[in-house]
Scaffold this active site. Structure first.
Site, short mmCIF file in Angstrom:
data_model
loop_
_atom_site.label_atom_id
_atom_site.label_comp_id
_atom_site.label_asym_id
_atom_site.label_seq_id
_atom_site.Cartn_x
_atom_site.Cartn_y
_atom_site.Cartn_z
N HIS A 181 99.11 78.74 134.22
CA HIS A 181 99.30 79.21 135.60
C HIS A 181 100.56 78.57 136.20
O HIS A 181 101.11 77.62 135.65
CB HIS A 181 98.09 78.87 136.47
N LYS A 190 99.34 75.93 141.44
CA LYS A 190 97.88 76.00 141.33
C LYS A 190 97.29 74.60 141.35
O LYS A 190 97.73 73.71 140.62
CB LYS A 190 97.47 76.73 140.05
#
Length: 251
Positions: free
Chosen positions: A141, A145
């Site tokens: 990600h 995040k």
């Protein structure tokens, strides 16, 4: 037309949901809730309980600590809820479970149809390969995040464990590990960098062969679209806790 309140409306995903809803004749954003109450094309409040507009459903893309109060306010208003927020603690999950006895709640760590198809494929593979293949999950990600591993990686791991004869023990990374991998391990690894929207890889590693099942999100819109489909689904349900699997079965 379905009237929506977006909880977390000034976040990245909240803005995506608002954009997609504005482009569809099926939805209307009547209000938003966010700690940042900068004005949008609809009224924005700092707390769901203060929202005056009539609505049919709440879509939540926020932060895990904000979820319990949101759920309690939705319960007071008798509003169905779609929860896409990840990183929820056991205590926060219990608040959701309790509220679902009185209102319909849709909860998924990933609103992508493709990811949920991946889960179905992985479950079938795990049933067949469980005796002779090691299983590892890698998720990637963007560098903004906050939670790791991702809620989706944990959802995939839990789905695998549901179908195994002998449950696996989750191992988060292998830093400081100095012993051989045990057969009952299921490794979960997180990568954070750049603007990666979301990638999930499930590896089945056997003797001289490897099977990889993967999903890559090309934009955040797939999650927004999935949340809107979940909203359509949940407003017609009885109180209870629903998942993407229920939506996939229906449709």
């Amino acid at each position: 037309m379905i009237r929506i309140i977006i909880h977390g409306c000034n976040g990245k995903m909240g803005k995506v949901v608002a954009k997609l809803a504005a482009e569809s004749p099926d939805f209307k954003i009547v209000a938003g809730v966010d700690k940042n109450i900068s004005p949008l094309d609809f009224p924005v409040y700092s707390d769901l309980k203060d929202v005056k507009e009539e609505a049919d459903v709440v879509i939540d893309f926020s932060y895990h600590e904000a979820v319990p109060d949101m759920v309690k306010a939705a319960l007071q208003k008798k509003l169905p809820v779609v929860i896409a927020t990840t990183g929820l603690s056991e205590e926060e999950l219990n608040v959701i479970k309790d509220a679902s006895k009185e209102i319909p709640i849709f909860k998924s760590a990933n609103m992508s149809l493709g990811v949920n198809i991946l889960i179905n494929l992985v479950k079938e593979a795990a049933k067949i390969l469980q005796q002779d293949f090691d299983i590892e999950i890698i998720e990637k990600h963007h560098n903004m995040k906050k939670d790791a591993p991702s809620g989706t990686a944990l959802m995939i791991a839990d789905s695998i464990n549901q179908v195994l004869n002998d449950k696996k023990e989750y191992v988060y990374g292998r830093h400081t590990k100095t012993e051989q991998r045990k057969p009952n391990e299921l490794g979960i690894h997180a990568v954070r960098g750049g603007t990666i929207v979301g990638e999930h890889q499930v590896i089945f590693a056997g003797h001289d062969e490897v099977i990889t099942i993967s999903h890559s999100a090309q934009s955040r819109e797939i999650f927004g679209y999935g949340a809107l489909q979940a909203a359509k689904f949940i407003i017609n349900q009885k109180p209870g806790l629903y998942t993407m699997e229920d939506l996939v079965k229906k449709g």
